[in-house]
Design a protein around this motif. Structure first.
Motif, mmCIF file in Angstrom:
data_model
loop_
_atom_site.group_PDB
_atom_site.id
_atom_site.type_symbol
_atom_site.label_atom_id
_atom_site.label_comp_id
_atom_site.label_asym_id
_atom_site.label_seq_id
_atom_site.Cartn_x
_atom_site.Cartn_y
_atom_site.Cartn_z
ATOM 1 N N MET A 78 44.238 11.364 12.866
ATOM 2 C CA MET A 78 43.888 10.431 11.905
ATOM 3 C C MET A 78 43.140 9.646 12.040
ATOM 4 N N SER A 79 41.891 9.540 11.195
ATOM 5 C CA SER A 79 40.728 8.719 11.577
ATOM 6 C C SER A 79 41.017 7.024 11.408
ATOM 7 N N LEU A 80 40.252 6.129 12.066
ATOM 8 C CA LEU A 80 40.675 4.768 12.277
ATOM 9 C C LEU A 80 39.463 3.936 11.562
ATOM 10 N N ILE A 81 39.677 2.818 10.957
ATOM 11 C CA ILE A 81 38.799 1.899 10.742
ATOM 12 C C ILE A 81 39.282 0.705 11.776
ATOM 13 N N VAL A 82 38.049 0.037 12.399
ATOM 14 C CA VAL A 82 38.216 -0.554 13.371
ATOM 15 C C VAL A 82 37.359 -1.732 13.285
ATOM 16 N N ILE A 83 37.844 -3.209 13.608
ATOM 17 C CA ILE A 83 36.917 -4.049 13.075
ATOM 18 C C ILE A 83 36.975 -4.862 14.578
ATOM 19 N N ALA A 84 35.825 -5.259 15.064
ATOM 20 C CA ALA A 84 35.829 -6.075 16.201
ATOM 21 C C ALA A 84 34.687 -7.059 16.364
ATOM 22 N N PRO A 144 24.446 4.178 18.871
ATOM 23 C CA PRO A 144 24.543 5.407 19.579
ATOM 24 C C PRO A 144 25.611 5.885 20.231
ATOM 25 N N ALA A 145 26.330 4.997 20.658
ATOM 26 C CA ALA A 145 27.587 5.363 21.643
ATOM 27 C C ALA A 145 28.591 5.672 20.392
ATOM 28 N N VAL A 146 28.639 4.998 19.185
ATOM 29 C CA VAL A 146 29.762 5.150 18.272
ATOM 30 C C VAL A 146 29.202 6.546 17.487
ATOM 31 N N GLU A 201 41.746 7.872 20.961
ATOM 32 C CA GLU A 201 40.999 8.213 22.079
ATOM 33 C C GLU A 201 39.791 7.692 21.835
ATOM 34 N N ALA A 202 38.901 7.835 20.767
ATOM 35 C CA ALA A 202 37.556 7.498 20.635
ATOM 36 C C ALA A 202 37.205 5.815 20.964
ATOM 37 N N LEU A 203 38.448 5.094 20.109
ATOM 38 C CA LEU A 203 38.433 3.791 20.205
ATOM 39 C C LEU A 203 38.639 3.433 21.936
ATOM 40 N N ALA A 204 39.466 4.051 22.697
ATOM 41 C CA ALA A 204 39.390 3.754 23.974
ATOM 42 C C ALA A 204 38.278 4.093 24.714
ATOM 43 N N THR A 205 37.600 4.949 24.461
ATOM 44 C CA THR A 205 36.300 5.381 25.194
ATOM 45 C C THR A 205 35.301 4.426 24.867
ATOM 46 N N LEU A 206 35.308 4.045 23.539
ATOM 47 C CA LEU A 206 34.315 3.111 23.243
ATOM 48 C C LEU A 206 34.565 1.521 24.019
ATOM 49 N N TRP A 207 35.738 1.288 23.968
ATOM 50 C CA TRP A 207 36.198 0.162 24.745
ATOM 51 C C TRP A 207 35.686 0.041 26.175
#
Length: 214
Positions: A1-7, A92-94, A121-127
């Motif tokens: 399930m894809s995510l929308i992330v606000i940070a 680029p990382a995203v 998992e992608a969110l954790a990797t970006l973090w």
């Protein structure tokens, strides 16, 4: 399930951060399509309240290699920028994680970003990517894509939401008004211009995502 992330993201070498911090009354927003191909090195920005001091700041900004005005739309201008090799870019990382930078808007320390990521998992990797480069990554909200598309969350930044709620609570929308932009600015610790911009853009977004859809 894809995510929308606000940070919120911040770092002294993050793109345009020196200009953002040097021009607190100016609002900068990334034109989204310009981040779909980071290899071009060209990015476009919508800038509100730009003046000569803003362009002077661009000229001194170590993250900006070249800049030029692309269009002038009353109080909003479009600038085309090329960043230096020292500038830190998160897009680029995203992209490497299979995500998209949907929106980026300047805040006091850096940027508020809205990202589309494939999974947690992608969110954790970006973090971890940000942590390894001393990039501040302050996560505000995460929505599943179905929650976003079903309309359970309006497309407001946290800054716009806070400004609108504060304005409502303090009686800014009453007739006669019970508070002023200057008083709201003092409460939120930002400039009156920034408060007015957040209220204006937030109101426009609420109309777009509610009344126009109806």
């Amino acid at each position: 399930m894809s995510l929308i992330v606000i940070a919120d993201i911040a770092h002294p070498d993050l793109a345009l951060t020196p200009t953002i911090q040097g021009c607190p009354g100016v609002s900068i927003e990334v034109v989204p399509h310009s981040t779909t191909d980071p290899e071009t090195g060209l990015f476009f920005f919508l800038v509100e309240n730009a003046d000569e001091s803003f362009e002077d700041a661009l000229g001194r900004d170590p993250t900006v290699a070249e800049w030029t005005p692309a269009d002038d739309l009353d109080s909003t201008r479009i600038y085309r920028l090329q960043h230096t090799d020292e500038a830190i870019l998160i897009s680029p990382a995203v992209s490497e994680l299979g995500g998209l930078l949907l929106k980026a808007e300047s805040v006091d320390r850096g940027w508020t970003v809205r990202l589309h990521l494939p999974d947690r998992e992608a969110l954790a990797t970006l973090w971890e990517y940000c942590e390894g480069r001393d990039i501040s990554f302050d996560l505000h909200r995460v929505f599943r894509q179905d929650e976003w598309t079903n309309g359970r969350a309006t497309d407001l930044t946290d800054e716009q939401r806070i400004a609108l709620v504060s304005a409502y609570e303090e009686g800014y929308f009453e007739e006669p008004r019970e508070t002023s932009l200057e008083e709201l600015a003092e409460r939120l610790d930002i400039s009156p211009t920034a408060v007015g911009g957040r209220i204006r853009r937030g109101t426009g977004k609420l109309v777009e995502t509610t009344l126009l859809e109806e």
